[in-house]
Design a protein around this motif. Structure first.
Motif, PDB file in Angstrom:
ATOM      1  N   TYR A  19      15.454  11.508   3.955  1.00  0.00           N
ATOM      2  CA  TYR A  19      15.052  10.291   3.245  1.00  0.00           C
ATOM      3  C   TYR A  19      16.072   9.928   2.166  1.00  0.00           C
ATOM      4  N   VAL A  20      16.367   8.651   2.082  1.00  0.00           N
ATOM      5  CA  VAL A  20      17.116   8.115   0.950  1.00  0.00           C
ATOM      6  C   VAL A  20      16.062   7.680  -0.060  1.00  0.00           C
ATOM      7  N   VAL A  21      16.274   8.032  -1.320  1.00  0.00           N
ATOM      8  CA  VAL A  21      15.333   7.683  -2.387  1.00  0.00           C
ATOM      9  C   VAL A  21      15.969   6.628  -3.282  1.00  0.00           C
ATOM     10  N   THR A  22      15.248   5.568  -3.517  1.00  0.00           N
ATOM     11  CA  THR A  22      15.692   4.522  -4.426  1.00  0.00           C
ATOM     12  C   THR A  22      14.708   4.467  -5.589  1.00  0.00           C
ATOM     13  N   VAL A  23      15.267   4.409  -6.802  1.00  0.00           N
ATOM     14  CA  VAL A  23      14.455   4.230  -8.010  1.00  0.00           C
ATOM     15  C   VAL A  23      14.818   2.841  -8.536  1.00  0.00           C
ATOM     16  N   PRO A  24      14.069   1.811  -8.114  1.00  0.00           N
ATOM     17  CA  PRO A  24      14.452   0.438  -8.440  1.00  0.00           C
ATOM     18  C   PRO A  24      14.545   0.158  -9.944  1.00  0.00           C
ATOM     19  N   PRO A  61      13.939   2.879 -20.238  1.00  0.00           N
ATOM     20  CA  PRO A  61      13.055   1.735 -19.968  1.00  0.00           C
ATOM     21  C   PRO A  61      11.689   2.165 -19.449  1.00  0.00           C
ATOM     22  N   GLU A  62      10.718   1.321 -19.718  1.00  0.00           N
ATOM     23  CA  GLU A  62       9.373   1.557 -19.203  1.00  0.00           C
ATOM     24  C   GLU A  62       9.377   1.348 -17.688  1.00  0.00           C
ATOM     25  N   PRO A  63       8.604   2.149 -16.965  1.00  0.00           N
ATOM     26  CA  PRO A  63       8.528   1.965 -15.515  1.00  0.00           C
ATOM     27  C   PRO A  63       7.689   0.745 -15.135  1.00  0.00           C
ATOM     28  N   SER A  64       7.970   0.222 -13.960  1.00  0.00           N
ATOM     29  CA  SER A  64       7.145  -0.857 -13.415  1.00  0.00           C
ATOM     30  C   SER A  64       5.738  -0.338 -13.165  1.00  0.00           C
ATOM     31  N   THR A  65       4.791  -1.242 -13.232  1.00  0.00           N
ATOM     32  CA  THR A  65       3.405  -0.853 -12.957  1.00  0.00           C
ATOM     33  C   THR A  65       2.940  -1.366 -11.600  1.00  0.00           C
ATOM     34  N   SER A  66       3.804  -2.118 -10.941  1.00  0.00           N
ATOM     35  CA  SER A  66       3.440  -2.631  -9.622  1.00  0.00           C
ATOM     36  C   SER A  66       4.362  -2.042  -8.557  1.00  0.00           C
ATOM     37  N   GLU A  67       3.888  -2.091  -7.344  1.00  0.00           N
ATOM     38  CA  GLU A  67       4.644  -1.556  -6.215  1.00  0.00           C
ATOM     39  C   GLU A  67       5.891  -2.408  -5.968  1.00  0.00           C
ATOM     40  N   PRO A  68       7.053  -1.744  -5.826  1.00  0.00           N
ATOM     41  CA  PRO A  68       8.266  -2.522  -5.566  1.00  0.00           C
ATOM     42  C   PRO A  68       8.282  -3.085  -4.147  1.00  0.00           C
ATOM     43  N   VAL A  69       9.067  -4.126  -3.962  1.00  0.00           N
ATOM     44  CA  VAL A  69       9.252  -4.712  -2.634  1.00  0.00           C
ATOM     45  C   VAL A  69       9.923  -3.676  -1.747  1.00  0.00           C
ATOM     46  N   HIS A  70       9.404  -3.527  -0.531  1.00  0.00           N
ATOM     47  CA  HIS A  70       9.955  -2.527   0.389  1.00  0.00           C
ATOM     48  C   HIS A  70       9.696  -2.957   1.835  1.00  0.00           C
ATOM     49  N   GLU A  71      10.393  -2.285   2.738  1.00  0.00           N
ATOM     50  CA  GLU A  71      10.253  -2.556   4.163  1.00  0.00           C
ATOM     51  C   GLU A  71       9.022  -1.825   4.711  1.00  0.00           C
ATOM     52  N   ASN A  73       8.664   0.288   7.089  1.00  0.00           N
ATOM     53  CA  ASN A  73       8.879   1.698   7.447  1.00  0.00           C
ATOM     54  C   ASN A  73       9.134   2.583   6.225  1.00  0.00           C
ATOM     55  N   GLU A  74       9.177   2.003   5.038  1.00  0.00           N
ATOM     56  CA  GLU A  74       9.470   2.764   3.823  1.00  0.00           C
ATOM     57  C   GLU A  74       8.178   3.195   3.128  1.00  0.00           C
ATOM     58  N   ILE A  75       8.273   4.303   2.418  1.00  0.00           N
ATOM     59  CA  ILE A  75       7.134   4.856   1.687  1.00  0.00           C
ATOM     60  C   ILE A  75       7.355   4.594   0.201  1.00  0.00           C
ATOM     61  N   VAL A  76       6.323   4.105  -0.465  1.00  0.00           N
ATOM     62  CA  VAL A  76       6.380   3.912  -1.910  1.00  0.00           C
ATOM     63  C   VAL A  76       5.427   4.898  -2.561  1.00  0.00           C
ATOM     64  N   THR A  77       5.927   5.574  -3.583  1.00  0.00           N
ATOM     65  CA  THR A  77       5.082   6.468  -4.373  1.00  0.00           C
ATOM     66  C   THR A  77       5.614   6.472  -5.796  1.00  0.00           C
ATOM     67  N   TRP A  78       4.923   7.160  -6.688  1.00  0.00           N
ATOM     68  CA  TRP A  78       5.357   7.249  -8.081  1.00  0.00           C
ATOM     69  C   TRP A  78       5.738   8.683  -8.391  1.00  0.00           C
ATOM     70  N   VAL A  79       6.755   8.853  -9.202  1.00  0.00           N
ATOM     71  CA  VAL A  79       7.214  10.177  -9.616  1.00  0.00           C
ATOM     72  C   VAL A  79       7.091  10.258 -11.133  1.00  0.00           C
ATOM     73  N   ASP A  80       6.361  11.297 -11.587  1.00  0.00           N
ATOM     74  CA  ASP A  80       6.227  11.485 -13.035  1.00  0.00           C
ATOM     75  C   ASP A  80       7.325  12.401 -13.546  1.00  0.00           C
ATOM     76  N   ILE A  81       7.712  12.168 -14.796  1.00  0.00           N
ATOM     77  CA  ILE A  81       8.750  12.985 -15.419  1.00  0.00           C
ATOM     78  C   ILE A  81       8.425  13.133 -16.902  1.00  0.00           C
ATOM     79  N   ASP A  82       8.486  14.360 -17.365  1.00  0.00           N
ATOM     80  CA  ASP A  82       8.348  14.672 -18.791  1.00  0.00           C
ATOM     81  C   ASP A  82       9.774  14.876 -19.298  1.00  0.00           C
ATOM     82  N   PHE A  83      10.319  13.877 -19.962  1.00  0.00           N
ATOM     83  CA  PHE A  83      11.719  13.923 -20.373  1.00  0.00           C
ATOM     84  C   PHE A  83      11.997  15.050 -21.358  1.00  0.00           C
TER      85      PHE A  83
END
Length: 131
Positions: A19-24, A61-71, A73-83
């Motif tokens: 999988y290629v991962v994109t963080v829009p 920057p603050e993360p988006s709260t809505s699902e990004p535009v995608h194809e 066949n692509e999977i959208v999910t959210w990844v949490d991070i404690d900086f």
């Protein structure tokens, strides 16, 4: 102290090798051989990107709260991070500091083969880092 934990949407695009991962929101990409590795790599890429931004004096920057535009066949999910936690685990940048100790401790330490830098780091971690 407010913890700096965020959750960014990611897009997983299937390829022949994983999988290629994109963080829009951050305009960064990474990849993984399966979904679990892709999510792990996304968290690592976001963490590294974030602490680099902080080090350069920029805000994360603050993360988006809505699902990004995608194809379809692509999977959208959210990844949490404690900086803050990511920095503690991964930022091994060293800084030279000057520390004074009584002469007799320096002599005793040298005779015992003590690495003063390593000893100081270990004691500071014990005292300052709460897991």
């Amino acid at each position: 102290m407010l913890k700096l934990i965020k959750a960014y949407p990611i897009i997983l695009t299937p390829t022949n090798s994983g999988y290629v991962v994109t963080v829009p929101d951050l305009d960064i990409n990474t990849q993984g051989s399966d979904i679990a590795e892709a999510i792990y790599m996304a968290r690592d890429a976001i963490g590294l990107w974030g602490i680099t931004e902080q080090d350069d004096g920029r805000d994360i920057p603050e993360p988006s709260t809505s699902e990004p535009v995608h194809e379809p066949n692509e999977i959208v999910t959210w990844v949490d991070i404690d900086f803050d936690k990511y920095r503690k685990a991964n930022d091994m940048t060293t800084m030279r500091i000057n520390v004074s100790v009584p002469k007799y401790l320096k002599v005793l330490g040298d005779e015992a083969g003590i690495n003063f830098s390593q000893e100081l780091q270990e004691r500071l971690k014990e005292r300052l880092i709460k897991n």
